[in-house]
Design a protein around this motif. Structure first.
Motif, PDB file in Angstrom:
ATOM      1  N   UNK A   1       0.879  -1.268  -0.106  1.00 61.19           N
ATOM      2  CA  UNK A   1      -0.057  -0.220   0.093  1.00 61.19           C
ATOM      3  C   UNK A   1       0.853   1.363  -0.024  1.00 61.19           C
ATOM      4  N   UNK A   2       1.973   1.217   0.640  1.00 61.42           N
ATOM      5  CA  UNK A   2       2.923   2.330   0.580  1.00 61.42           C
ATOM      6  C   UNK A   2       3.272   2.695  -0.801  1.00 61.42           C
ATOM      7  N   UNK A   3       3.663   1.569  -1.671  1.00 62.09           N
ATOM      8  CA  UNK A   3       4.085   1.669  -3.078  1.00 62.09           C
ATOM      9  C   UNK A   3       2.996   1.972  -3.892  1.00 62.09           C
ATOM     10  N   UNK A   4       2.020   1.477  -3.810  1.00 64.38           N
ATOM     11  CA  UNK A   4       0.771   1.921  -4.521  1.00 64.38           C
ATOM     12  C   UNK A   4      -0.453   2.684  -4.174  1.00 64.38           C
ATOM     13  N   UNK A   5      -0.376   3.145  -2.731  1.00 67.19           N
ATOM     14  CA  UNK A   5      -1.328   3.933  -2.560  1.00 67.19           C
ATOM     15  C   UNK A   5      -1.051   5.234  -2.205  1.00 67.19           C
ATOM     16  N   UNK A   6      -1.110   5.840  -1.102  1.00 71.46           N
ATOM     17  CA  UNK A   6      -0.894   7.204  -0.683  1.00 71.46           C
ATOM     18  C   UNK A   6      -1.977   8.256  -1.062  1.00 71.46           C
ATOM     19  N   UNK A   7      -1.811   9.407  -0.765  1.00 67.01           N
ATOM     20  CA  UNK A   7      -2.652  10.510  -0.951  1.00 67.01           C
ATOM     21  C   UNK A   7      -3.225  10.622  -2.339  1.00 67.01           C
ATOM     22  N   UNK A   8      -4.539  11.124  -2.360  1.00 65.39           N
ATOM     23  CA  UNK A   8      -5.014  11.019  -3.475  1.00 65.39           C
ATOM     24  C   UNK A   8      -5.383   9.798  -4.027  1.00 65.39           C
ATOM     25  N   UNK A   9      -5.199   8.629  -3.422  1.00 69.53           N
ATOM     26  CA  UNK A   9      -5.412   7.123  -4.145  1.00 69.53           C
ATOM     27  C   UNK A   9      -6.546   6.506  -3.188  1.00 69.53           C
ATOM     28  N   UNK A  10      -7.243   5.560  -3.720  1.00 70.00           N
ATOM     29  CA  UNK A  10      -8.460   4.967  -3.368  1.00 70.00           C
ATOM     30  C   UNK A  10      -8.080   3.541  -3.382  1.00 70.00           C
ATOM     31  N   UNK A  11      -8.407   3.151  -2.012  1.00 70.60           N
ATOM     32  CA  UNK A  11      -8.412   1.648  -1.734  1.00 70.60           C
ATOM     33  C   UNK A  11      -9.672   1.081  -1.374  1.00 70.60           C
ATOM     34  N   UNK A  12     -10.111   0.037  -2.027  1.00 68.75           N
ATOM     35  CA  UNK A  12     -11.393  -0.908  -1.888  1.00 68.75           C
ATOM     36  C   UNK A  12     -11.312  -1.833  -1.392  1.00 68.75           C
TER      37      UNK A  12
ATOM     38  N   UNK B   1     -17.059   0.784 -10.972  1.00 62.25           N
ATOM     39  CA  UNK B   1     -17.833   1.947 -10.550  1.00 62.25           C
ATOM     40  C   UNK B   1     -16.801   2.667  -9.825  1.00 62.25           C
ATOM     41  N   UNK B   2     -15.993   2.154  -8.791  1.00 63.88           N
ATOM     42  CA  UNK B   2     -15.150   2.896  -8.113  1.00 63.88           C
ATOM     43  C   UNK B   2     -13.840   3.337  -8.866  1.00 63.88           C
ATOM     44  N   UNK B   3     -13.134   2.213  -9.640  1.00 65.00           N
ATOM     45  CA  UNK B   3     -11.998   2.559 -10.248  1.00 65.00           C
ATOM     46  C   UNK B   3     -10.887   2.698  -9.054  1.00 65.00           C
ATOM     47  N   UNK B   4     -10.629   1.868  -8.137  1.00 64.76           N
ATOM     48  CA  UNK B   4      -9.664   1.943  -7.215  1.00 64.76           C
ATOM     49  C   UNK B   4      -8.224   1.781  -7.654  1.00 64.76           C
ATOM     50  N   UNK B   5      -7.495   2.249  -6.761  1.00 67.42           N
ATOM     51  CA  UNK B   5      -5.937   1.991  -7.041  1.00 67.42           C
ATOM     52  C   UNK B   5      -5.556   0.837  -6.471  1.00 67.42           C
ATOM     53  N   UNK B   6      -6.308   0.352  -5.226  1.00 70.69           N
ATOM     54  CA  UNK B   6      -6.035  -1.000  -4.738  1.00 70.69           C
ATOM     55  C   UNK B   6      -7.084  -1.730  -4.479  1.00 70.69           C
ATOM     56  N   UNK B   7      -7.350  -2.876  -4.560  1.00 71.92           N
ATOM     57  CA  UNK B   7      -8.501  -3.623  -4.132  1.00 71.92           C
ATOM     58  C   UNK B   7      -7.943  -4.595  -3.232  1.00 71.92           C
ATOM     59  N   UNK B   8      -8.556  -4.835  -1.896  1.00 74.81           N
ATOM     60  CA  UNK B   8      -8.448  -5.945  -1.146  1.00 74.81           C
ATOM     61  C   UNK B   8      -9.359  -7.162  -1.223  1.00 74.81           C
ATOM     62  N   UNK B   9      -8.923  -8.117  -1.192  1.00 67.34           N
ATOM     63  CA  UNK B   9      -9.905  -9.363  -1.305  1.00 67.34           C
ATOM     64  C   UNK B   9      -9.263 -10.255  -0.159  1.00 67.34           C
ATOM     65  N   UNK B  10      -9.953 -10.785   0.617  1.00 71.54           N
ATOM     66  CA  UNK B  10      -9.545 -11.699   1.611  1.00 71.54           C
ATOM     67  C   UNK B  10     -10.174 -13.129   1.640  1.00 71.54           C
ATOM     68  N   UNK B  11      -9.356 -14.141   1.456  1.00 67.16           N
ATOM     69  CA  UNK B  11     -10.090 -15.514   1.161  1.00 67.16           C
ATOM     70  C   UNK B  11      -8.884 -16.417   1.900  1.00 67.16           C
ATOM     71  N   UNK B  12      -9.351 -17.418   2.816  1.00 67.19           N
ATOM     72  CA  UNK B  12     -10.846 -17.064   3.451  1.00 67.19           C
ATOM     73  C   UNK B  12     -10.666 -15.760   4.271  1.00 67.19           C
ATOM     74  N   UNK B  13     -12.086 -15.587   4.274  1.00 71.17           N
ATOM     75  CA  UNK B  13     -12.225 -14.026   5.027  1.00 71.17           C
ATOM     76  C   UNK B  13     -12.405 -14.151   6.513  1.00 71.17           C
ATOM     77  N   UNK B  14     -11.466 -13.088   6.779  1.00 67.41           N
ATOM     78  CA  UNK B  14     -11.525 -12.761   8.249  1.00 67.41           C
ATOM     79  C   UNK B  14     -12.607 -11.548   8.624  1.00 67.41           C
ATOM     80  N   UNK B  15     -13.457 -11.722   9.502  1.00 66.98           N
ATOM     81  CA  UNK B  15     -13.865 -12.582  10.245  1.00 66.98           C
ATOM     82  C   UNK B  15     -14.924 -13.570   9.931  1.00 66.98           C
TER      83      UNK B  15
END
Length: 377
Positions: free
Chosen positions: A109-120, A162-176
Motif C-alpha cells: 500500500x505504501x508503494x501503490x497507495x498514498x494521498x489522492x489514491x483510493x483503496x477498496x 464503478x469505484x476504479x480503485x488504485x488498490x483492491x483488497x480481497x480476503x479468502x478465507x475471509x476474516x472474520x
C-alpha cells in the motif's frame, strides 16, 4: 490512548483507534486466531541449533534480499499448489517477505497507495486493511458483502468498475467470516480496474479440500499480488513472518518503500528452519479443522447461526447480546472475540481440551439463560 490535542497529528488520523484485541491471561484463549498447538519439540530443537550458528555474526547486517528464505518459500508453495491441483511456475524473484503479512501489506500500500489514491475493500473483512490504507494517506472505501458474507463475481466486477480503485483488497478465507471466494471473483476484480489487486490468503492452509490459490492466476496479471503468513498454520505467530507472491516487476517496486534490512538474520534462519519442517508443523492443521468443524456443528445444534468456514475460526450469529456472551465466557476463563458485527461473535478453533471447555461453557450459559439466543422469528 493519550490526548492528541496538543500534538500536530495528521488530521486524517484524528479520532481513529489503533488495531487491537483484548489480551487477557485466561486459561482458554480463543480470540485472535492463533494456532492453539505449540511448536513441536523436534522443530524447537532444530530452530535452536540453526540459530546457534548465527549469534557470532550479529555484528553484521542480515541478507537484505533474504535469498535463502525465498528459495525455501518457493519449495513450500510448489507443494501447496500441487496438492491443490494447480501447478504454478514460481521463482525466488516473485517472493517478498516481511515481519508478518501486515508489514508486507503495508509495503504494497505504501508503494501503490498514498494521498489522492483510493483503496477498496469488501466488508466485513480484516480490520487492518483500512488502517494500513489510511495510514499511507489513501482514501478507504468499503463495499458491503452479501447477507451471507459471500461475494459473487458480477457484483464485485461492477463495484470495482464503478469505484476504479488504485488498490483492491480481497480476503479468502475471509476474516472474520471464514468464507472463501472463487477465483472468478478475483478475475472480475482484476479485469475491471487498472489498480493493484491484493488477495489476502492468511488462512488458506485451513481450507479442506484445499482450494486453488490465487497464485494460479498470476501468469499474465502483473497487478495481482497474493499475501500469506506463517503465523497461523505454521504456529509461528511470535516469529512474525509474512510473505507475498507476485510478478517480479511488482516485487521490485516494494524495495523502494521497505526499511533497510527489515528482516533480521534470526527471523530468516527460524523461518527457513520452520519451512524445512513444514510437514511436522502442518500436522496439527487437520486437528484444528476437526475442532473447527466440531464447534460449527455444536453451535448449530444448540440454535446459533453458523457460517461455513475454511479458516481456523468460526463466525456465529443469532446472539441477543454478543457482549453478554463474551463476558459470561470470560467469567469461565474463556476468551472469544466480539468483532463488532451485530448479533455475531467469533471463536477460533482450539485444542481438543480447549474446544471441549468452550462448548461445555456454551451449554451451561444457555441452560442458565436461554435468552442468549435471539427469539425465533
Amino acid at each position: 490512548m493519550g490526548n492528541f490535542e496538543s500534538l500536530p497529528v495528521r488530521s486524517d488520523l484524528v479520532g481513529l483507534k489503533p488495531y487491537g484485541a483484548p489480551h487477557l491471561d485466561v486459561p482458554v484463549q480463543l480470540n485472535v486466531n492463533e494456532n492453539a498447538y505449540p511448536i513441536p519439540d523436534v522443530v524447537v530443537e532444530s530452530m535452536r541449533s540453526a540459530v546457534d550458528g548465527h549469534f557470532a555474526g550479529l555484528n553484521r547486517y542480515p541478507d537484505r534480499e533474504f535469498e535463502d528464505l525465498r528459495g525455501h518459500l518457493v519449495s513450500y508453495l510448489d507443494g501447496v499448489n500441487r496438492r491443490a491441483g494447480g501447478a504454478v511456475d514460481l521463482s525466488p524473484e516473485m517472493i517478498w517477505a516481511g515481519n508478518g503479512s501486515n508489514e508486507v501489506l503495508s509495503h504494497i500500500v505504501q508503494a501503490f497507495g498514498g494521498p489522492g489514491r483510493t483503496v477498496l475493500g469488501f466488508t466485513p473483512s480484516y480490520s487492518m486493511h483500512p488502517l494500513i490504507a489510511t495510514g499511507t494517506g489513501a482514501s478507504w472505501q468499503s463495499s458491503a458483502r452479501n447477507d451471507d458474507f459471500a461475494l459473487d463475481a458480477d457484483a464485485v466486477g461492477a463495484e470495482v468498475a464503478d469505484v476504479d480503485p488504485d488498490i483492491v483488497f480481497l480476503c479468502t478465507p475471509n476474516n472474520p467470516t471464514g468464507t472463501s471466494i472463487g477465483l472468478d471473483v478475483i478475475e472480475a476484480a482484476y479485469d475491471n480496474c487498472s489498480g493493484i489487486v491484493i488477495v489476502d490468503e492468511a488462512y488458506a492452509e485451513f481450507s479442506r479440500p484445499a482450494r486453488p490459490s490465487a497464485m494460479t492466476l498470476l501468469a499474465g496479471r502483473p497487478r495481482l499480488v497474493v499475501s500469506r503468513t506463517m503465523s497461523k498454520a505454521f504456529a509461528c505467530a511470535g516469529l512474525r513472518l509474512g510473505y507475498a507472491i507476485a510478478a517480479p516487476e511488482l516485487i521490485d517496486v516494494l524495495r523502494l518503500v521497505r526499511l533497510p534490512y527489515h528482516l533480521s538474520d534470526i527471523t530468516q534462519v527460524l523461518a527457513c528452519t520452520a519451512l524445512e519442517h513444514a510437514d511436522v508443523l502442518l500436522d496439527n492443521v487437520d486437528r484444528l479443522i476437526d475442532s473447527r468443524d466440531r464447534i460449527s456443528q455444536h453451535l448449530r445444534d444448540v440454535g446459533f447461526t453458523v457460517f461455513p468456514s475454511d479458516s481456523n475460526f468460526v463466525l456465529f450469529g443469532n446472539i441477543s447480546s454478543p457482549q453478554t456472551l463474551w463476558q459470561r465466557l470470560l467469567d469461565r476463563g474463556i476468551l472469544i472475540r466480539d468483532i463488532g458485527i451485530t448479533h455475531h461473535a467469533r471463536v477460533n478453533a482450539g485444542t481438543e481440551v480447549e474446544t471441549t471447555a468452550f462448548l461445555r461453557a456454551i451449554d451451561e450459559i444457555l441452560g442458565e439463560d436461554p435468552g442468549i439466543l435471539l427469539p425465533a422469528g
